[in-house]
Write an enzyme that holds these catalytic residues in place. Structure first.
Site, PDB file in Angstrom:
ATOM      1  N   SER A  99       0.517  -1.096  -0.021  1.00 47.32           N
ATOM      2  CA  SER A  99      -0.020  -0.359   0.350  1.00 47.32           C
ATOM      3  C   SER A  99       1.111   1.290  -0.219  1.00 47.32           C
ATOM      4  O   SER A  99       0.456   2.436  -0.150  1.00 47.32           O
ATOM      5  CB  SER A  99      -0.993   0.106   1.343  1.00 47.32           C
ATOM      6  OG  SER A  99      -0.427  -0.052   2.724  1.00 47.32           O
ATOM      7  N   HIS A 149      -2.391  -2.786  -6.067  1.00 46.91           N
ATOM      8  CA  HIS A 149      -3.177  -2.994  -5.163  1.00 46.91           C
ATOM      9  C   HIS A 149      -4.700  -2.612  -4.505  1.00 46.91           C
ATOM     10  O   HIS A 149      -5.012  -1.424  -5.237  1.00 46.91           O
ATOM     11  CB  HIS A 149      -2.497  -0.959  -4.564  1.00 46.91           C
ATOM     12  CG  HIS A 149      -2.952  -0.891  -2.933  1.00 46.91           C
ATOM     13  ND1 HIS A 149      -3.031   0.653  -2.494  1.00 46.91           N
ATOM     14  CD2 HIS A 149      -2.842  -1.279  -1.872  1.00 46.91           C
ATOM     15  CE1 HIS A 149      -3.494   0.598  -1.670  1.00 46.91           C
ATOM     16  NE2 HIS A 149      -3.457  -0.518  -0.849  1.00 46.91           N
ATOM     17  N   GLU A 196      -5.018   0.034  -7.179  1.00 48.36           N
ATOM     18  CA  GLU A 196      -4.271   0.984  -7.686  1.00 48.36           C
ATOM     19  C   GLU A 196      -3.431   0.343  -8.474  1.00 48.36           C
ATOM     20  O   GLU A 196      -3.012  -0.673  -8.163  1.00 48.36           O
ATOM     21  CB  GLU A 196      -3.810   1.988  -6.745  1.00 48.36           C
ATOM     22  CG  GLU A 196      -4.492   2.617  -5.457  1.00 48.36           C
ATOM     23  CD  GLU A 196      -3.789   3.492  -5.129  1.00 48.36           C
ATOM     24  OE1 GLU A 196      -4.240   4.749  -4.806  1.00 48.36           O
ATOM     25  OE2 GLU A 196      -3.307   3.008  -4.588  1.00 48.36           O
ATOM     26  N   ASN A 229      -3.470   6.702  -0.453  1.00 48.35           N
ATOM     27  CA  ASN A 229      -3.104   6.394   0.630  1.00 48.35           C
ATOM     28  C   ASN A 229      -2.411   7.421   1.068  1.00 48.35           C
ATOM     29  O   ASN A 229      -2.352   8.272   2.250  1.00 48.35           O
ATOM     30  CB  ASN A 229      -2.147   4.932   1.151  1.00 48.35           C
ATOM     31  CG  ASN A 229      -2.519   3.550   1.679  1.00 48.35           C
ATOM     32  OD1 ASN A 229      -4.250   3.972   2.753  1.00 48.35           O
ATOM     33  ND2 ASN A 229      -2.938   2.809   1.377  1.00 48.35           N
TER      34      ASN A 229
END
Length: 293
Positions: free
Chosen positions: A121, A142, A154, A192
């Site tokens: 992540s 991800h 992602e 993130n």
């Protein structure tokens, strides 16, 4: 080398790994689920079975589809049981050294044409790829948590990732019914990079006494229309994972605005990691979660 992805290997049978195995099996892929012990794999399989049962109850899949999906997942205690996989997705703990060790053991066992992906992540795809024997066939895939529910993936290319790897990965993500957001290989990528600083700021708000756990979460749920408060979300993600991502951002971007809150560090040092340890910003050991501050 163009590869047709039919068999999937998943390393890590925790919340993320079991979720990845779940969606792959439902989509018709054969999946080998690997972890460091059979106990962990069995726990992951039990989690998958429970989540599939909930999907049946909600009418999202049929009982026949549940049975077939479970039959497609096989345990793989030894990494050499992933040798026939066309795509292996690493979903171990968010620790670069752990991931590198896994890759060093795994790569000699894989087919030359196999694609190796990481569900990291936050960690550099380029740097992880460089620790393997196939940087051109390495990519970041991800998934969001919980994997069976969240629609986004992602997709992150390293500097050496070849077009064939990228296109095959796009096709795979589309087949499992997820929506792709392509991110550049910068610390924590997109989701993130935005989400974790917000959570970290919420922890600072608690640390500085601006608000209590409940008031902060209530403020963001009702004031910003978030489905879950930031401290509740931190517990769901895992406070150790939150800290790891903030450390990657702080070290990778060298900006003080990403400094992890000392209170987050203290909770992790105490082993209060959120839901998975039954204590974090909330105590989950009773019938109703209770704030710990």
């Amino acid at each position: 080398m163009v590869v047709e992805i039919k068999k999937i290997g998943v390393i890590g049978s925790g919340q993320m790994g079991s979720g990845i195995a779940h969606v792959c099996a439902v989509a018709g892929y054969d999946v080998a689920l690997s972890d460091i012990s059979m106990d962990r794999i069995e726990s992951g399989l039990a989690n998958i079975n429970g989540n599939l049962a909930r999907q049946v109850q909600k009418g999202q899949i049929s009982e026949e589809a549940r049975t077939k999906a479970l039959a497609r997942i096989s345990p793989a205690v030894d990494l050499d049981m992933l040798s026939e996989a066309d795509l292996v997705i690493e979903s171990a703990v968010e620790n670069e050294q752990v991931k590198r060790k896994i890759f060093s053991q795994l790569c000699p066992l894989l087919k030359p044409e196999a694609i190796l992906a990481t569900n990291t992540s936050s960690i550099s795809i380029t740097r992880l790829a460089a620790s393997t024997d196939r940087p051109e066939r390495f990519i970041g895939i991800h998934f969001m948590n919980p994997v069976p529910i969240m629609e986004l993936v992602e997709l992150v290319r390293g500097i050496a990732t070849e077009d064939e790897t990228f296109e095959a990965s796009k096709e795979f993500v589309a087949k499992i019914g997820k929506t792709i957001a392509v991110a550049e290989d910068f610390p924590a990528f997109m989701v993130n990079r935005i989400l974790l600083p917000m959570i970290n700021e919420a922890i600072y708000t608690l640390y500085e006494g601006v608000g209590s756990v409940e008031s902060i979460d209530t403020a963001m749920k009702l004031g910003a229309n978030h489905p879950m408060g930031p401290l509740q979300l931190a517990d769901f993600i895992g406070l150790d994972t939150c800290l790891s991502i903030m450390q990657v951002l702080y070290e990778g971007l060298a900006d003080s605005k990403y400094r992890p809150c000392p209170l987050l560090v203290k909770y992790v040092e105490a082993g209060w990691l959120g839901r998975k340890t039954q204590r974090g910003f909330y105590d989950y050991r009773g019938d109703v979660p209770v704030p710990t501050r």
